[in-house]
Design an enzyme around this catalytic site. Structure first.
Site, PDB file in Angstrom:
ATOM      1  N   ILE A   1       7.478  -1.343 -10.077  1.00  0.00           N
ATOM      2  CA  ILE A   1       6.049  -1.300  -9.727  1.00  0.00           C
ATOM      3  C   ILE A   1       5.829  -1.263  -8.215  1.00  0.00           C
ATOM      4  O   ILE A   1       4.694  -1.229  -7.745  1.00  0.00           O
ATOM      5  CB  ILE A   1       5.275  -2.488 -10.349  1.00  0.00           C
ATOM      6  CG1 ILE A   1       5.903  -3.828  -9.960  1.00  0.00           C
ATOM      7  CG2 ILE A   1       5.204  -2.337 -11.868  1.00  0.00           C
ATOM      8  CD1 ILE A   1       5.133  -5.051 -10.476  1.00  0.00           C
TER       9      ILE A   1
ATOM     10  N   GLY B   1      10.161  -1.308  -1.273  1.00  0.00           N
ATOM     11  CA  GLY B   1      10.056  -1.678   0.131  1.00  0.00           C
ATOM     12  C   GLY B   1      11.325  -1.332   0.880  1.00  0.00           C
ATOM     13  O   GLY B   1      12.209  -0.647   0.345  1.00  0.00           O
TER      14      GLY B   1
ATOM     15  N   GLY C   1      14.388  -3.314  -0.971  1.00  0.00           N
ATOM     16  CA  GLY C   1      14.609  -3.313  -2.411  1.00  0.00           C
ATOM     17  C   GLY C   1      13.383  -2.912  -3.195  1.00  0.00           C
ATOM     18  O   GLY C   1      12.523  -2.179  -2.703  1.00  0.00           O
TER      19      GLY C   1
ATOM     20  N   VAL D   1      10.297  -3.954  -6.428  1.00  0.00           N
ATOM     21  CA  VAL D   1       9.559  -4.951  -7.199  1.00  0.00           C
ATOM     22  C   VAL D   1       9.472  -4.431  -8.629  1.00  0.00           C
ATOM     23  O   VAL D   1       9.086  -3.273  -8.858  1.00  0.00           O
ATOM     24  CB  VAL D   1       8.144  -5.184  -6.632  1.00  0.00           C
ATOM     25  CG1 VAL D   1       7.427  -6.266  -7.441  1.00  0.00           C
ATOM     26  CG2 VAL D   1       8.208  -5.573  -5.163  1.00  0.00           C
TER      27      VAL D   1
ATOM     28  N   ASP E   1      -0.049  -9.732   8.897  1.00  0.00           N
ATOM     29  CA  ASP E   1       0.079  -8.371   8.343  1.00  0.00           C
ATOM     30  C   ASP E   1      -0.981  -8.089   7.283  1.00  0.00           C
ATOM     31  O   ASP E   1      -0.676  -7.520   6.232  1.00  0.00           O
ATOM     32  CB  ASP E   1       1.487  -8.166   7.772  1.00  0.00           C
ATOM     33  CG  ASP E   1       1.825  -6.681   7.585  1.00  0.00           C
ATOM     34  OD1 ASP E   1       1.228  -5.842   8.290  1.00  0.00           O
ATOM     35  OD2 ASP E   1       2.678  -6.371   6.734  1.00  0.00           O
TER      36      ASP E   1
ATOM     37  N   LYS F   1      -3.603  -6.148   5.430  1.00  0.00           N
ATOM     38  CA  LYS F   1      -3.958  -4.734   5.243  1.00  0.00           C
ATOM     39  C   LYS F   1      -4.220  -4.524   3.756  1.00  0.00           C
ATOM     40  O   LYS F   1      -3.771  -5.327   2.918  1.00  0.00           O
ATOM     41  CB  LYS F   1      -2.831  -3.817   5.729  1.00  0.00           C
ATOM     42  CG  LYS F   1      -1.476  -4.071   5.093  1.00  0.00           C
ATOM     43  CD  LYS F   1      -0.400  -3.203   5.716  1.00  0.00           C
ATOM     44  CE  LYS F   1       0.980  -3.520   5.155  1.00  0.00           C
ATOM     45  NZ  LYS F   1       2.027  -2.685   5.764  1.00  0.00           N
TER      46      LYS F   1
ATOM     47  N   ASN G   1      -1.509  -5.045   1.087  1.00  0.00           N
ATOM     48  CA  ASN G   1      -1.012  -6.400   0.799  1.00  0.00           C
ATOM     49  C   ASN G   1      -2.042  -7.263   0.071  1.00  0.00           C
ATOM     50  O   ASN G   1      -1.813  -8.455  -0.121  1.00  0.00           O
ATOM     51  CB  ASN G   1      -0.590  -7.098   2.097  1.00  0.00           C
ATOM     52  CG  ASN G   1       0.713  -6.558   2.651  1.00  0.00           C
ATOM     53  OD1 ASN G   1       1.443  -5.866   1.953  1.00  0.00           O
ATOM     54  ND2 ASN G   1       1.000  -6.851   3.898  1.00  0.00           N
TER      55      ASN G   1
END
Length: 426
Positions: free
Chosen positions: A99, A102, A105, A107, A217, A219, A222
């Protein structure tokens, strides 16, 4: 007689060695527990006696972000970090879909085999983290996740564990989609909806600041929506811990569109960078683009430093006033500089918000994402969900322990976490 004395000495020696072995093993287990507790309290490791005892290599990460407090501990043996015992293992889950992706790795949506509960599991490659010298950021993310479980608008971590080559964060599963996804689809939000999101985000940031954590961070990517339409802030990899109310830091980090002027100029900055970012996100929700956006990055940076944001009259006077106050280029004059979250709570833009009801989730969201249960992935990017799930995530370690894996395996001592009263999974 001489032979008997030798035999007796040998028997005695064997008994003594047996006792010593048991004693050392017991002390070793106790020492391991003690060291894990130390690592979970990074500020203790700064004490000169403790750091000397642990033999912290102060030069190992001199090129990395040295402001982070989590030390890199070097113990003998490549598998020392795996002495952390948790009952949870990679094979305890069915990994259903990717889903997100990054730098380090993936998610994955995963279902626990016994409890049938769904989680988002962040699986990171140790060797990539070590190669990029990002160990401290990962340990900081784990530390922040452990502190934020009690806030309704911050993602919670249920478990963390590791294998020889991977790190696993077992997180709350949120499937209403990124705020970024919904903004892309709808272009702008009506003011009441934008106010509701901004209030929940501000509440989460205020809570982090109360723990002396700066998020750094913020945004739309996120910021997630849960299935009920509430905000869930995620990804704490760039958080700065231990920043006192009047403290500053100076590490250059963030996302270009949302960088505060003081960060861009590589000056000292404080918690007010988060209020600048909130101003950028609120502006984007109301106007459709970040306030200083340009396809040309150099021009965008120039805009951040020199231009006043354009505030068109389709937003209320209170909304424009709040944006001006949050997007104040001088951080000492920015809203939140003096009393942090309290200043935002009392701004006229938020006058319709009952903050007690907000934190109790008694305010009904204006938008509820359409989801038919946890396996409904319509709000996730098909670019990820169409990818095959690699079998290695459930197997744990790679088949062969390469030198890079062995080197990486000792870099994350204290990473594993499970609730104190752990019986099975819950």
């Amino acid at each position: 007689m001489a032979d008997n004395r030798c035999e007796l000495s040998y028997c005695r020696m064997r008994g003594i060695m047996s006792l010593l072995t048991a004693f050392i093993k017991d002390r070793k287990m106790g020492l391991n527990d003690f060291m894990q507790k130390l690592v979970s309290c990074p500020h203790l490791c700064q004490h000169v006696d403790i750091s000397g005892f642990l033999k912290i290599d102060e030069n190992q990460n001199e090129e990395t972000d040295d402001e982070f407090d989590s030390p890199s501990l070097h113990l003998n043996g490549p598998r020392s970090s795996l002495a952390e015992e948790t009952r949870i293992k990679p094979c305890d889950f069915h990994y259903l879909k990717i889903i997100g992706k990054g730098s380090f790795g993936k998610v994955l949506l995963a279902k626990h085999k016994e409890t049938c509960e769904y989680f988002a599991i962040k699986v990171l490659q140790k060797k990539v983290i070590v190669k990029k010298k990002e160990q401290k950021h990962i340990m900081a993310e784990r530390s922040v996740l452990l502190k934020t479980v009690k806030h309704p608008f911050l993602v919670g971590m249920q478990y963390s564990f590791q294998t020889a080559d991977k790190l696993y964060f077992v997180l709350d599963y949120v499937n209403g989609g990124e705020l970024f996804y919904h903004l892309q689809r709808e272009r702008v939000f009506l003011e009441p909806r934008a106010r509701f999101y901004a209030a929940e985000i501000a509440s989460a940031l205020g809570y982090l600041h109360s723990l002396h954590i700066v998020y750094r961070d913020l945004k739309p990517e996120n910021i997630l929506l849960d299935s009920q339409g509430h905000i869930v802030l995620t990804d704490f990899g760039l958080c700065k811990e231990g920043l006192e109310p009047n403290g500053t830091t100076s590490t250059f980090c963030g996302t270009p569109e949302y960088l505060a002027p003081e960060v861009l100029q590589k000056q000292a900055y404080d918690h007010t960078v988060d209020w600048w970012c909130l101003g950028c996100v609120l502006y984007e929700m109301l106007y459709g683009l970040p306030p200083f956006y340009s396809r040309n990055t150099a021009e965008m940076y120039s805009n951040i430093l020199n231009k006043t944001p354009v505030l068109k009259p389709n937003v209320s006077n209170a909304g424009r006033d709040l944006l001006e106050a949050l997007l104040q280029k001088n951080r000492t004059q920015r809203l939140g500089a003096k009393q942090d979250f309290m200043e935002l709570k009392h701004h006229s833009f938020f006058s319709p918000i009952n903050w007690d009801d907000l934190i109790a989730k008694k305010i009904k969201p204006q938008f509820i994402p359409a989801v038919n249960g946890p396996t409904d992935l319509r709000h996730f990017d098909p670019e990820f969900t169409h990818l095959p799930v690699p079998s290695s995530v459930s197997n744990g370690d790679s088949a062969m322990a390469t030198s890079s894996v062995r080197e990486a395996s000792g870099a994350f001592l204290g990473f594993s976490y499970g609730p104190a009263k752990e019986h099975g999974f819950h």
